[in-house]
Structures are given as C-alpha cells and as structure tokens.
Motif scaffolding. Structure first.
Motif, short mmCIF file in Angstrom:
data_model
loop_
_atom_site.label_atom_id
_atom_site.label_comp_id
_atom_site.label_asym_id
_atom_site.label_seq_id
_atom_site.Cartn_x
_atom_site.Cartn_y
_atom_site.Cartn_z
N GLU A 98 -51.72 167.57 -74.55
CA GLU A 98 -51.82 166.98 -73.22
C GLU A 98 -53.06 167.52 -72.52
OE1 GLU A 98 -49.85 164.75 -72.04
OE2 GLU A 98 -47.97 164.87 -73.17
N SER A 100 -53.15 167.97 -69.07
CA SER A 100 -52.81 168.58 -67.78
C SER A 100 -52.87 170.09 -67.78
CB SER A 100 -51.42 168.11 -67.33
OG SER A 100 -50.44 168.44 -68.31
N THR A 103 -56.53 171.29 -67.79
CA THR A 103 -57.13 171.02 -66.48
C THR A 103 -56.66 172.04 -65.45
OG1 THR A 103 -57.28 168.65 -66.96
CG2 THR A 103 -57.31 169.30 -64.64
N LYS A 104 -55.37 172.35 -65.46
CA LYS A 104 -54.82 173.28 -64.48
C LYS A 104 -55.39 174.68 -64.63
CE LYS A 104 -50.43 174.99 -62.60
NZ LYS A 104 -48.93 174.91 -62.70
#
Length: 339
Positions: A98, A100, A103-104
C-alpha cells in the motif's frame, strides 16, 4: 573554490546501511573537527531511499542520528504495508505494498520542508521518472519551479518502485502540468552523474579538478540469474525469477564514469556486494523489502563495515585534506576497497 557532492543510491530498506555510515562520519566530524556533514556538502543528490536521506539532510533540521533511526523495524513495517486487495497477486497484477504507510512515515519526518529550503548557495536534486512522458524527471532546487514543492511528496514519488508501490502523481510543471511518477531507480538508481552535471551547470566557473564526490551505494545483488533458462522467459518470469528491476537499476557503470572524469583522489564510492566477505561474515539480504529485525541489524552492520573501510578517507575528503587515490566498491575477495 572546490565543491563537494554527496550522492546516495536507491535501494529500499538497504538505505539503512548508507544512513548508518553517514552517522559514523557525522560523529567523527562533530567530535574531532567541530563541524558536520552539512557544513561540508554543497550539493546533495538522491534516488528513492537515497532521495529521502538527501532531502532530510538538505532541507530539514533532523540530526544524522535521527535520519539513521528512520530505518527502524517500526517504520519499515509501516512503509512496507502489504496490499490486501481481493483478487490481487501483489507485485504481479497489483502493487505489492500500500502507499499510505510510506506516505505517512515520510510526511511525519520531512514535515513541511520544501525543496527550496536548502541553505544559501547549496542545492539538492532527487531523481524520479515520468511514465506518461517517458522521461526522467529530476526535481532540483536549481529549478525555480521546483523550489516550492514539498519534500515529502518528492521523496514519496522517487521511492514509488514499480511492482512495489503505486505510481505517484504530482503537479510540478508550474502550468498545472500533471506528472505520473515512479521510482527514479528505473533510470538513475545511482544519481552521481546527475549531480555532477547539475553542479557543473550551476557553478559554471567550476572545473572538474575542483569537484569532490562521495557516492554512497546500498549494496548490490549477487544472486545468479539462470542464463539458459532466461531464453524462455516472458514478462511474468522476468519479474518473478529474473528480478528485472534490479537488472535495470544496476549502478556500476555510473561509478566507472564518475571515477573516470573526476581528478584522482577526489572520488570515493562506498559500496559492496551483499555476500559474506572478509570483515563482513554476516551479510544482509539483498532484497529491498526484507524488513526483518535481523536483516535491519545486518544492514546497519554493513554501514559499520563501510565506516571501517572508508571512514578515515571519507572524513579527509569532506574536509578537503584527502591525499590518497580514488576509491571504488569493496573487492569481496580481499574485503578492501578497489583503488
């Protein structure tokens, strides 16, 4: 006046070795010379995981120790969060991970830093690849249109390795021109020549004699690819058996080019084969996504090994006092750098 280029390869979690090496160098500079890597480097360059390190050094206040700590099991587990979509074979008909989590982690560390946040008369570049336009996209502080770009988005795009992470879209053209970007490693996993070219263009009175270069690798794979069997492979087999992404991101030709054009003694390439050798009995796994605590520990030990072999010379090069020969990757037979 000479200029110093620091270039850092891509390699996923293997960036732990590069960051560990830099942390050792920073400690010596702080303790013995009352200075830092940031005081010595004029131009930072990075691809993928190397882009993250380069941007953190160039545009944030993160300590080198904190940058090294980014390569922890906790962060790695969040970054390499498996894609759990139904009817998807991760890495084959869908990204393996994924987006996410990656990115986080990047956003939480680079925060609101912009590409233009480099100190005066210093620069940074990061390599990505625009798939729709089929061309490398080098995001750099020397380009006015790029200076307002968020470093977190740039690092996210440069590390969007095909088959591992989804493509990243960014507006970087200044005229609402959208780019769909993937990991810069597909075109320049070792961004050293990009950095040299841009530095020469930026400081047009600079000669190659005045260019000092430290190029950090992340180790390179030595697994044998079955030549006879490969004659029958199609796309699926090249991805599953041939590790085609690693073939495309091989960096050794760049090292040859950089060593050839720089003045003898002005170039150090820190890298090694990822296999047991004198001084490194327990080599890390060569996969860019082996995030096991055991492998992360071995990657940091690889950084320790590099410091033992290159540390004194690297400090001298940074300080402008190195008198030895240029150095290339470590010869696995002797356990010493090739000169």
């Amino acid at each position: 006046m000479s200029k110093f280029v620091l270039s850092i390869d891509g390699g996923g979690i293997r960036g732990a070795a590069s960051a560990q090496f830099l942390n050792h160098i920073e400690n010596v500079l702080n303790k013995d010379h009352n200075t830092s890597i940031r005081n010595c480097v004029d131009f930072y360059a990075g691809t993928s995981t190397g882009g993250l390190i380069a941007l953190a050094l160039a545009t944030t206040d993160l300590s080198v120790s904190d940058i090294s700590k980014l390569y922890s099991y906790k962060n790695a587990k969040q970054i390499f969060s498996e894609n759990l979509g139904l009817f998807e074979v991760d890495g084959i008909n869908a990204p393996k991970y994924e987006a996410s989590g990656k990115t986080k982690v990047i956003k939480s560390n680079l925060k609101d830093a912009r590409v233009g946040d480099v100190p005066d008369n210093k620069h940074v570049l990061v390599v990505t690849y625009g798939i729709e336009k089929r061309k490398p996209v080098v995001i750099k502080s020397t380009e006015p249109l790029h200076r307002k770009l968020k470093c977190s988005e740039v690092a996210d795009a440069s590390s969007a390795a095909p088959t591992y992470f989804p493509t990243k879209n960014m507006d970087i053209g200044g005229k609402n021109e959208e780019f769909w970007l993937v990991d810069g490693g597909v075109t320049a996993n070792n961004p050293t020549m990009c950095a040299i070219a841009e530095a020469m263009r930026t400081w047009n009175d600079l000669s190659m004699e005045q260019m000092r270069v430290l190029s950090l690798g992340t180790g390179y794979r030595t697994r044998k690819i079955n030549g006879p069997e490969s004659r029958k492979w199609g796309a699926l087999q090249w991805f599953t058996k041939g590790s085609i992404l690693d073939v495309l991101t091989d960096e050794r030709v760049v090292s040859y080019q950089a060593m050839s054009i720089t003045r003898p003694g002005n170039y150090i390439r820190v890298n090694a084969e990822l296999k047991p050798q004198p001084g490194l009995p327990n080599a890390p796994d060569d996969a860019m996504d082996d995030i096991s605590p055991k492998n992360i520990k071995r990657l940091k030990e690889l950084g320790d090994f590099w410091f033992d072999k290159y540390g004194e010379q690297t400090v001298a090069l940074l300080l402008g006092g190195y008198q030895g020969p240029s150095m290339d990757r470590i010869d696995a037979m002797s356990g010493n750098p090739i000169v």
